[in-house]
Design an enzyme around this catalytic site. Structure first.
Site, PDB file in Angstrom:
ATOM      1  N   TYR A  58       7.745 -12.897   1.338  1.00  0.00           N
ATOM      2  CA  TYR A  58       7.910 -11.437   1.382  1.00  0.00           C
ATOM      3  C   TYR A  58       8.583 -10.984   2.687  1.00  0.00           C
ATOM      4  O   TYR A  58       8.905  -9.816   2.843  1.00  0.00           O
ATOM      5  CB  TYR A  58       6.561 -10.711   1.259  1.00  0.00           C
ATOM      6  CG  TYR A  58       5.787 -10.960  -0.009  1.00  0.00           C
ATOM      7  CD1 TYR A  58       6.347 -11.637  -1.099  1.00  0.00           C
ATOM      8  CD2 TYR A  58       4.477 -10.506  -0.139  1.00  0.00           C
ATOM      9  CE1 TYR A  58       5.611 -11.865  -2.253  1.00  0.00           C
ATOM     10  CE2 TYR A  58       3.746 -10.724  -1.293  1.00  0.00           C
ATOM     11  CZ  TYR A  58       4.320 -11.405  -2.341  1.00  0.00           C
ATOM     12  OH  TYR A  58       3.579 -11.618  -3.476  1.00  0.00           O
ATOM     13  N   LYS A 232       0.479  -3.144  -5.044  1.00  0.00           N
ATOM     14  CA  LYS A 232       1.215  -2.917  -3.794  1.00  0.00           C
ATOM     15  C   LYS A 232       1.487  -1.422  -3.662  1.00  0.00           C
ATOM     16  O   LYS A 232       1.891  -0.764  -4.619  1.00  0.00           O
ATOM     17  CB  LYS A 232       2.533  -3.682  -3.821  1.00  0.00           C
ATOM     18  CG  LYS A 232       3.449  -3.367  -2.633  1.00  0.00           C
ATOM     19  CD  LYS A 232       4.497  -2.321  -2.973  1.00  0.00           C
ATOM     20  CE  LYS A 232       5.325  -1.865  -1.777  1.00  0.00           C
ATOM     21  NZ  LYS A 232       6.268  -0.785  -2.141  1.00  0.00           N
ATOM     22  N   PHE A 234       3.174   1.081  -0.273  1.00  0.00           N
ATOM     23  CA  PHE A 234       3.434   1.361   1.139  1.00  0.00           C
ATOM     24  C   PHE A 234       3.480   2.873   1.345  1.00  0.00           C
ATOM     25  O   PHE A 234       3.987   3.360   2.330  1.00  0.00           O
ATOM     26  CB  PHE A 234       4.760   0.724   1.586  1.00  0.00           C
ATOM     27  CG  PHE A 234       4.686  -0.769   1.801  1.00  0.00           C
ATOM     28  CD1 PHE A 234       3.498  -1.469   1.621  1.00  0.00           C
ATOM     29  CD2 PHE A 234       5.804  -1.485   2.210  1.00  0.00           C
ATOM     30  CE1 PHE A 234       3.431  -2.844   1.807  1.00  0.00           C
ATOM     31  CE2 PHE A 234       5.753  -2.858   2.411  1.00  0.00           C
ATOM     32  CZ  PHE A 234       4.561  -3.540   2.208  1.00  0.00           C
ATOM     33  N   GLU A 241      -5.045   6.689  -3.016  1.00  0.00           N
ATOM     34  CA  GLU A 241      -5.307   6.958  -4.445  1.00  0.00           C
ATOM     35  C   GLU A 241      -5.835   5.695  -5.145  1.00  0.00           C
ATOM     36  O   GLU A 241      -6.817   5.742  -5.888  1.00  0.00           O
ATOM     37  CB  GLU A 241      -3.992   7.416  -5.108  1.00  0.00           C
ATOM     38  CG  GLU A 241      -4.096   7.609  -6.605  1.00  0.00           C
ATOM     39  CD  GLU A 241      -2.729   7.947  -7.227  1.00  0.00           C
ATOM     40  OE1 GLU A 241      -1.913   8.643  -6.596  1.00  0.00           O
ATOM     41  OE2 GLU A 241      -2.494   7.499  -8.373  1.00  0.00           O
TER      42      GLU A 241
HETATM   43  P1  A2P Z   1       4.939   2.500  -3.608  1.00  0.00           P
HETATM   44  O1  A2P Z   1       4.836   1.453  -2.556  1.00  0.00           O
HETATM   45  O2  A2P Z   1       6.058   3.442  -3.355  1.00  0.00           O
HETATM   46  O3  A2P Z   1       3.606   3.226  -3.843  1.00  0.00           O
HETATM   47  P2  A2P Z   1       3.335  -4.268  -7.563  1.00  0.00           P
HETATM   48  O4  A2P Z   1       3.625  -4.521  -9.008  1.00  0.00           O
HETATM   49  O5  A2P Z   1       4.004  -5.219  -6.630  1.00  0.00           O
HETATM   50  O6  A2P Z   1       1.854  -4.113  -7.338  1.00  0.00           O
HETATM   51  O7  A2P Z   1       4.024  -2.832  -7.217  1.00  0.00           O
HETATM   52  C1  A2P Z   1       3.451  -1.607  -7.628  1.00  0.00           C
HETATM   53  C2  A2P Z   1       4.509  -0.515  -7.673  1.00  0.00           C
HETATM   54  O8  A2P Z   1       3.907   0.711  -8.087  1.00  0.00           O
HETATM   55  C3  A2P Z   1       5.171  -0.262  -6.332  1.00  0.00           C
HETATM   56  O9  A2P Z   1       6.531   0.027  -6.576  1.00  0.00           O
HETATM   57  C4  A2P Z   1       4.445   0.993  -5.781  1.00  0.00           C
HETATM   58  O10 A2P Z   1       5.341   1.782  -5.008  1.00  0.00           O
HETATM   59  C5  A2P Z   1       4.031   1.724  -7.060  1.00  0.00           C
HETATM   60  N1  A2P Z   1       2.688   2.350  -6.973  1.00  0.00           N
HETATM   61  C6  A2P Z   1       1.621   1.913  -6.269  1.00  0.00           C
HETATM   62  N2  A2P Z   1       0.563   2.721  -6.467  1.00  0.00           N
HETATM   63  C7  A2P Z   1       0.962   3.693  -7.340  1.00  0.00           C
HETATM   64  C8  A2P Z   1       0.318   4.815  -7.936  1.00  0.00           C
HETATM   65  N3  A2P Z   1      -0.952   5.111  -7.669  1.00  0.00           N
HETATM   66  N4  A2P Z   1       1.058   5.597  -8.779  1.00  0.00           N
HETATM   67  C9  A2P Z   1       2.355   5.324  -9.050  1.00  0.00           C
HETATM   68  N5  A2P Z   1       3.016   4.261  -8.521  1.00  0.00           N
HETATM   69  C10 A2P Z   1       2.333   3.449  -7.670  1.00  0.00           C
END
Ligand code: A2P
Length: 285
Positions: A58, A232, A234, A241
């Site tokens: 990463y 994930k 950031f 949330e």
């Molecule tokens: P962000 O970092 O902008 O929140 P992964 O499949 O690697 O776990 O990635 C999860 C994806 O969903 C990331 O692109 C993240 O973007 C986004 N994400 C994380 N939490 C939420 C949430 N509560 N609602 C909508 N999108 C989310």
């Protein structure tokens, strides 16, 4: 099992335990400002996350290590409060490379140990300095390593993995589900023709009832099934949330409704490597 923000760990057979909710840390290094991982891990630890999922590949593992070390120095946590999972990359599968590669990871993290070290993907690439070793035609050079181990499993309401989960339950194996929110939908490695999980009407309707988002419902569904999740984010608001899932409970009927959403949709298909002899996603589990 009563899941709380302070304690949502599941026991492992070696006497350790793993928190059901962890922070994922993969973000496209080209598109992510330096330092966002550091800030996000610190916010996550302040929010209450005690499980962080990272990897050498990463390119931000040094930021994860720094965040953990800073929070230890501040007195916010002790090292043993944190469950850190690192990963062995595809070019380091030969058994003699495993230990030195782990030692390199510890140096990058500047930590004495990781809590879990897993095989990132069960498909070996040619060992060497190149992370993506390519031949003169630009094709990845595969490598033949005898692979006798397990790896992470994608798991969410559109890919509920009932057969695998049952097998693991019978054998006391804990599953860590990656992409529990349906991925970042990055078209370079995700099948984006699949419908976006978080737009699902059932998840949104159940969320409305509890004043929660579809993401919170999807995460709660997984941890209520005993599946560890590592979403994930950031984004400070979404990091928080995703942690607000210990103050509501899905009924058995709602769990069944969400289970019925399963479409056997695998977002992370890695089709570019489907000709690898160990390509894992053709077999049914
Ligand atoms: P962000 O970092 O902008 O929140 P992964 O499949 O690697 O776990 O990635 C999860 C994806 O969903 C990331 O692109 C993240 O973007 C986004 N994400 C994380 N939490 C939420 C949430 N509560 N609602 C909508 N999108 C989310």
């Amino acid at each position: 099992m009563n899941l709380t923000a302070e304690n949502h760990r599941v026991p492992l057979s070696d006497g350790n335990s793993i928190p059901l909710l962890g922070l994922g840390t993969y973000a496209d290094p080209q598109k992510t400002p330096k330092g966002s991982c550091l800030e996000s891990v610190k916010i996550a630890i302040d929010t209450g996350y005690r499980h962080i999922d990272g990897a050498f590949v990463y390119y931000n593992e040094h930021e994860v290590g720094q965040a953990i070390r800073e929070k230890i120095a501040e007195g916010k946590i002790k090292r043993e409060d944190i469950f850190y999972c690192g990963k062995l990359w595809n070019t380091c599968h030969p058994p003699e490379l495993v230990r030195p590669t782990l030692e390199k990871t510890l140096k990058i993290l500047q930590l004495d140990y990781v809590d879990l070290y897993i095989i990132e993907l069960p498909m070996a690439f040619k060992p060497g300095d190149a992370i993506y070793p390519k031949d003169e035609n630009g094709k990845i050079i595969y490598h033949d390593t005898d692979l006798c181990a397990t790896w992470e499993v994608e798991c969410h309401p559109y890919f509920t993995q009932p057969k695998l989960l049952e097998f693991c339950r019978q054998h006391n194996i804990v599953i860590v589900g990656y992409s529990p929110l349906g991925t970042s939908r990055d078209e370079t490695w995700v099948n984006v023709s699949s419908p976006p999980l978080l737009k699902d009407p059932v998840l949104n309707a159940i969320g409305k009832k509890y004043n929660k988002t579809a993401a919170q419902v999807a995460l709660r569904f997984s941890i209520q099934r005993g599946v560890v999740v590592i979403p994930k984010s950031f984004n400070p608001q979404r990091i928080r949330e995703n942690f607000q899932i210990f103050d509501f409970f899905l009924t058995e009927k709602e769990m069944k409704e969400i289970e019925a959403l399963n479409k056997n949709i695998r977002y992370v298909e890695l089709l570019m490597w489907r000709d690898h002899p160990e390509y894992p996603f053709s077999d049914e589990y």
